[in-house]
Design a protein around this motif. Structure first.
Motif, PDB file in Angstrom:
ATOM      1  N   THR A  59      42.141  93.974  23.881  1.00  0.00           N
ATOM      2  CA  THR A  59      41.610  92.821  23.151  1.00  0.00           C
ATOM      3  C   THR A  59      42.035  91.481  23.748  1.00  0.00           C
ATOM      4  O   THR A  59      41.312  90.487  23.620  1.00  0.00           O
ATOM      5  CB  THR A  59      42.049  92.868  21.679  1.00  0.00           C
ATOM      6  OG1 THR A  59      43.473  93.003  21.612  1.00  0.00           O
ATOM      7  CG2 THR A  59      41.401  94.041  20.962  1.00  0.00           C
ATOM      8  N   HIS A 123      39.762 101.068  28.961  1.00  0.00           N
ATOM      9  CA  HIS A 123      39.527 101.744  27.685  1.00  0.00           C
ATOM     10  C   HIS A 123      39.321 103.247  27.901  1.00  0.00           C
ATOM     11  O   HIS A 123      39.844 104.075  27.143  1.00  0.00           O
ATOM     12  CB  HIS A 123      38.309 101.130  27.015  1.00  0.00           C
ATOM     13  CG  HIS A 123      37.877 101.806  25.758  1.00  0.00           C
ATOM     14  ND1 HIS A 123      38.701 101.949  24.660  1.00  0.00           N
ATOM     15  CD2 HIS A 123      36.683 102.394  25.414  1.00  0.00           C
ATOM     16  CE1 HIS A 123      38.057 102.587  23.699  1.00  0.00           C
ATOM     17  NE2 HIS A 123      36.844 102.873  24.141  1.00  0.00           N
ATOM     18  N   GLN A 134      44.365 104.165  16.806  1.00  0.00           N
ATOM     19  CA  GLN A 134      43.038 103.759  16.360  1.00  0.00           C
ATOM     20  C   GLN A 134      42.346 103.067  17.523  1.00  0.00           C
ATOM     21  O   GLN A 134      42.823 102.045  18.023  1.00  0.00           O
ATOM     22  CB  GLN A 134      43.133 102.827  15.150  1.00  0.00           C
ATOM     23  CG  GLN A 134      41.782 102.403  14.603  1.00  0.00           C
ATOM     24  CD  GLN A 134      41.905 101.611  13.308  1.00  0.00           C
ATOM     25  OE1 GLN A 134      42.979 101.559  12.711  1.00  0.00           O
ATOM     26  NE2 GLN A 134      40.820 100.991  12.874  1.00  0.00           N
ATOM     27  N   PRO A 136      39.801 100.875  19.757  1.00  0.00           N
ATOM     28  CA  PRO A 136      39.060  99.623  19.523  1.00  0.00           C
ATOM     29  C   PRO A 136      37.560  99.866  19.475  1.00  0.00           C
ATOM     30  O   PRO A 136      37.040 100.781  20.117  1.00  0.00           O
ATOM     31  CB  PRO A 136      39.454  98.763  20.724  1.00  0.00           C
ATOM     32  CG  PRO A 136      39.843  99.734  21.782  1.00  0.00           C
ATOM     33  CD  PRO A 136      40.456 100.895  21.069  1.00  0.00           C
ATOM     34  N   GLY A 137      36.863  99.029  18.712  1.00  0.00           N
ATOM     35  CA  GLY A 137      35.418  99.112  18.624  1.00  0.00           C
ATOM     36  C   GLY A 137      34.745  98.257  19.685  1.00  0.00           C
ATOM     37  O   GLY A 137      35.418  97.582  20.477  1.00  0.00           O
ATOM     38  N   PRO A 138      33.417  98.259  19.735  1.00  0.00           N
ATOM     39  CA  PRO A 138      32.689  97.469  20.738  1.00  0.00           C
ATOM     40  C   PRO A 138      33.044  95.981  20.727  1.00  0.00           C
ATOM     41  O   PRO A 138      33.193  95.368  21.791  1.00  0.00           O
ATOM     42  CB  PRO A 138      31.219  97.701  20.360  1.00  0.00           C
ATOM     43  CG  PRO A 138      31.212  99.012  19.651  1.00  0.00           C
ATOM     44  CD  PRO A 138      32.502  99.071  18.904  1.00  0.00           C
ATOM     45  N   HIS A 140      35.853  94.610  19.803  1.00  0.00           N
ATOM     46  CA  HIS A 140      37.195  94.456  20.369  1.00  0.00           C
ATOM     47  C   HIS A 140      37.143  94.485  21.899  1.00  0.00           C
ATOM     48  O   HIS A 140      37.861  93.743  22.567  1.00  0.00           O
ATOM     49  CB  HIS A 140      38.113  95.585  19.886  1.00  0.00           C
ATOM     50  CG  HIS A 140      38.381  95.572  18.417  1.00  0.00           C
ATOM     51  ND1 HIS A 140      38.163  96.667  17.615  1.00  0.00           N
ATOM     52  CD2 HIS A 140      38.842  94.594  17.591  1.00  0.00           C
ATOM     53  CE1 HIS A 140      38.493  96.381  16.366  1.00  0.00           C
ATOM     54  NE2 HIS A 140      38.901  95.117  16.323  1.00  0.00           N
TER      55      HIS A 140
END
Length: 267
Positions: A59, A123, A134, A136-138, A140
């Motif tokens: 991030t 990633h 957890q 990261p999402g798109p 992030h």
């Protein structure tokens, strides 16, 4: 048999120039330092075994490296002719000042796209090594590359408005200080920082995974894109006197996007 010579369009000239400017940006010494430091940050995230550090690598890793260095590299690229004393030569070159400015704005995407590719590769490595608690999402993942775009556009904007050599140093110092002040704030103020990790350190002071900071990462990316558009509009306003009304309109839209995104990102 007759031959017709077709003059290149303005957009074509700008796109051709953008390729060279992108190469100069990516290989600028300041940028190379930033890429090297980013590699170190990713390596530390890979071997640390700390999921908080790993998440923050995705991030915020590229925000400082090369994001902050983009300001210096872009500013030096914009002002290179003035520093070399060749401004008179470029003024009579086939490409207009507006075309060269457009080429720089296009080239600003190159470091961001490289940062995105590096982020995706990092990633993937973190996923394969099961480094996340957890993932990261798109939003992030794209956050740091968007910040890299913003740093480059900020450097270009400062280059056309404030070409003094000290300008990028002052801007880099001010940006880092701004992020540190916001990071120590409360009540959602930290979300307005480009360097937002989203990983809550919790009571363990970051030694183990705790939770994500409340907020909306997608809206945060929209907020950053609004800031990017504001810098681009300010640059175009300076370079194109005939299109200043368009620049003002685009700047107004950019401010609205940043304001709405900034508000929507809050928990």
């Amino acid at each position: 048999m007759t031959f017709t010579i077709v003059a290149p369009t303005r957009r074509h000239v700008a796109s051709v120039l953008a390729i060279g400017e992108a190469r100069r940006l990516l290989l600028h010494p300041a940028m190379l330092v930033g890429w090297a430091l980013l590699a170190v940050v990713i390596f530390i995230g890979l071997i640390s075994g700390n999921p908080v550090t790993t998440f923050g690598t995705i991030t915020t890793g590229a925000v400082a490296n090369p994001g902050v260095f983009c300001i210096l590299a872009a500013h030096m690229l914009v002002t290179r002719d003035a520093r070399a004393g060749t401004s008179d030569m470029t003024d009579v070159a086939p490409a207009t000042r507006r075309q060269r400015g457009l080429a720089l704005l296009i080239a600003a995407w190159a470091p961001a796209l490289v940062a995105l590719a590096i982020n995706l590769a990092a990633h993937t490595m973190f996923l394969l090594t099961d480094s996340y608690v957890q993932a990261p999402g798109p939003a992030h993942i794209v956050q740091a590359p968007v910040a890299v775009l913003g740093g480059t556009l900020l450097g270009i904007m400062l280059g056309v408005w404030a070409p003094a050599r000290v300008t990028p140093i002052v801007a880099m110092t001010a940006l880092i200080s701004f992020c540190l002040v916001l990071d120590g704030g409360s009540g959602g103020r930290a979300l307005f920082s480009p360097a937002q990790s989203w990983a809550d350190w919790g009571p363990g002071n970051g030694e183990q995974w705790y939770a994500l900071i409340p907020g909306h990462p997608g809206a945060h990316v929209a907020y950053l894109l609004g800031l990017c558009a504001m810098a681009a509009a300010a640059t175009w306003f300076r370079l194109s006197a005939r299109h200043r009304a368009v620049s003002v309109a685009l700047g107004t839209v950019a401010i609205a996007i940043a304001a709405v995104g900034g508000w929507a990102q809050l928990p």
